[in-house]
Write a protein that holds these residues in place. Structure first.
Motif, PDB file in Angstrom:
ATOM      1  N   MET A   8       0.823  -1.127  -0.002  1.00 49.67           N
ATOM      2  CA  MET A   8       0.012  -0.034   0.054  1.00 49.67           C
ATOM      3  C   MET A   8       0.968   1.364  -0.126  1.00 49.67           C
ATOM      4  SD  MET A   8      -3.031  -1.126   2.687  1.00 49.67           S
ATOM      5  CE  MET A   8      -1.850  -1.080   4.272  1.00 49.67           C
ATOM      6  N   ALA A   9       2.154   1.204  -0.075  1.00 56.06           N
ATOM      7  CA  ALA A   9       2.971   2.084   0.464  1.00 56.06           C
ATOM      8  C   ALA A   9       4.059   2.189  -0.815  1.00 56.06           C
ATOM      9  CB  ALA A   9       3.652   2.110   1.809  1.00 56.06           C
ATOM     10  N   TYR A  10       4.834   3.249  -0.644  1.00 52.71           N
ATOM     11  CA  TYR A  10       5.971   3.514  -1.668  1.00 52.71           C
ATOM     12  C   TYR A  10       7.435   3.453  -0.654  1.00 52.71           C
ATOM     13  CZ  TYR A  10       2.597   5.124  -4.772  1.00 52.71           C
ATOM     14  OH  TYR A  10       1.661   5.007  -5.866  1.00 52.71           O
ATOM     15  N   VAL A  11       8.630   2.630  -1.462  1.00 53.47           N
ATOM     16  CA  VAL A  11       9.615   2.731  -0.996  1.00 53.47           C
ATOM     17  C   VAL A  11      10.633   3.679  -1.711  1.00 53.47           C
ATOM     18  CG1 VAL A  11      11.734   1.113  -0.137  1.00 53.47           C
ATOM     19  CG2 VAL A  11       9.579   0.495   0.320  1.00 53.47           C
ATOM     20  N   VAL A  12      11.493   4.623  -1.321  1.00 52.47           N
ATOM     21  CA  VAL A  12      12.168   5.385  -2.132  1.00 52.47           C
ATOM     22  C   VAL A  12      13.791   5.343  -1.631  1.00 52.47           C
ATOM     23  CG1 VAL A  12      10.134   6.810  -2.387  1.00 52.47           C
ATOM     24  CG2 VAL A  12      11.884   7.497  -0.648  1.00 52.47           C
ATOM     25  N   LEU A  13      14.628   5.904  -2.449  1.00 53.67           N
ATOM     26  CA  LEU A  13      15.856   5.712  -2.299  1.00 53.67           C
ATOM     27  C   LEU A  13      16.220   7.036  -1.659  1.00 53.67           C
ATOM     28  CD1 LEU A  13      17.518   4.194  -5.487  1.00 53.67           C
ATOM     29  CD2 LEU A  13      18.016   3.559  -2.963  1.00 53.67           C
ATOM     30  N   ASP A  14      17.348   7.225  -1.151  1.00 54.99           N
ATOM     31  CA  ASP A  14      17.934   8.635  -0.638  1.00 54.99           C
ATOM     32  C   ASP A  14      17.744   9.811  -1.520  1.00 54.99           C
ATOM     33  OD1 ASP A  14      18.761   9.847   1.907  1.00 54.99           O
ATOM     34  OD2 ASP A  14      20.546  10.391   0.715  1.00 54.99           O
ATOM     35  N   ARG A  15      18.134   9.362  -2.838  1.00 57.92           N
ATOM     36  CA  ARG A  15      18.141  10.466  -3.956  1.00 57.92           C
ATOM     37  C   ARG A  15      16.811  11.200  -3.840  1.00 57.92           C
ATOM     38  NH1 ARG A  15      16.583  10.776  -9.002  1.00 57.92           N
ATOM     39  NH2 ARG A  15      17.530  12.480 -10.460  1.00 57.92           N
ATOM     40  N   PHE A  16      15.794  10.541  -4.021  1.00 55.43           N
ATOM     41  CA  PHE A  16      14.359  10.739  -3.956  1.00 55.43           C
ATOM     42  C   PHE A  16      14.092  11.831  -2.860  1.00 55.43           C
ATOM     43  CE2 PHE A  16       9.833  10.461  -3.554  1.00 55.43           C
ATOM     44  CZ  PHE A  16       9.249  10.619  -4.676  1.00 55.43           C
TER      45      PHE A  16
END
Length: 191
Positions: free
Chosen positions: A64-72
């Motif tokens: 249900m969510a999003y996982v993002v890298l540090d750049r984002f």
């Protein structure tokens, strides 16, 4: 993810209660106590990805969510410091190997209660269906959905007075959609 709760439960013009599938893209912070601390990377069909050298994107869907890298995270925070919720999460590959780069679970932290110009948006939007478990706090301003039966591209028309200066937000009158400004889009697609 079944235990996740919203920090902000105020009622606005959309639908209530907010469906749990929209918690992370509803413009509200979530309580971090029950967020996962580790996630497993899988491909589009749900199979575990065994190769550590895969080129992971800056933004990935996770249930249900999003996982993002540090750049984002860094780019979004540079435009709207401290507004959005980024909770650190470990990424695990099959066999227990961990990804060394920092990852975050993202909850969009900004909603604009009335963002869409429904008169000028084409194809027209339709009212969110009547269902017994959801209520419309303000019947004169119900939540709307895009007419998914249309094959035409959907160019939403936003009320500029409502979204001016915002870069990453959700619309209270259009449940579950994330909107991105042109400057944020450009920053994310560069390099």
């Amino acid at each position: 993810m079944d235990k996740i709760e919203l920090d902000d439960t105020t009622i606005d013009i959309g639908i209530w209660p907010i469906p749990s599938v929209s918690y992370f893209r509803g413009g509200r912070r979530v309580k971090s106590t029950d967020l996962p601390t580790r996630v497993r990377i899988v491909d589009g069909s749900g199979r575990a990805i065994a190769r550590k050298d895969i080129d992971l994107p800056d933004l990935m869907r996770m249930h249900m969510a999003y996982v993002v890298l540090d750049r984002f995270r860094s780019i979004v925070d540079s435009l709207e410091p401290g507004l959005h919720q980024f909770e650190a999460v470990g990424v695990i590959y099959p066999g227990g190997e961990s990804e060394s780069r920092p990852f975050y679970i993202l909850a969009v932290g900004q909603r604009v209660v009335t963002a869409l110009d429904r008169e000028r948006t084409r194809p027209p939007m339709r009212q969110f269906p009547e269902v017994p478990q959801l209520v419309r706090p303000d019947p004169s301003r119900p939540a709307f959905l895009f007419d998914s039966g249309s094959t035409d591209p959907w160019p939403p028309v936003l009320l500029q007075a409502a979204v001016a200066g915002r870069h990453f937000f959700c619309a209270g009158d259009f449940n579950g959609q994330i909107f991105v400004s042109e400057p944020l889009h450009q920053a994310l697609t560069e390099g």
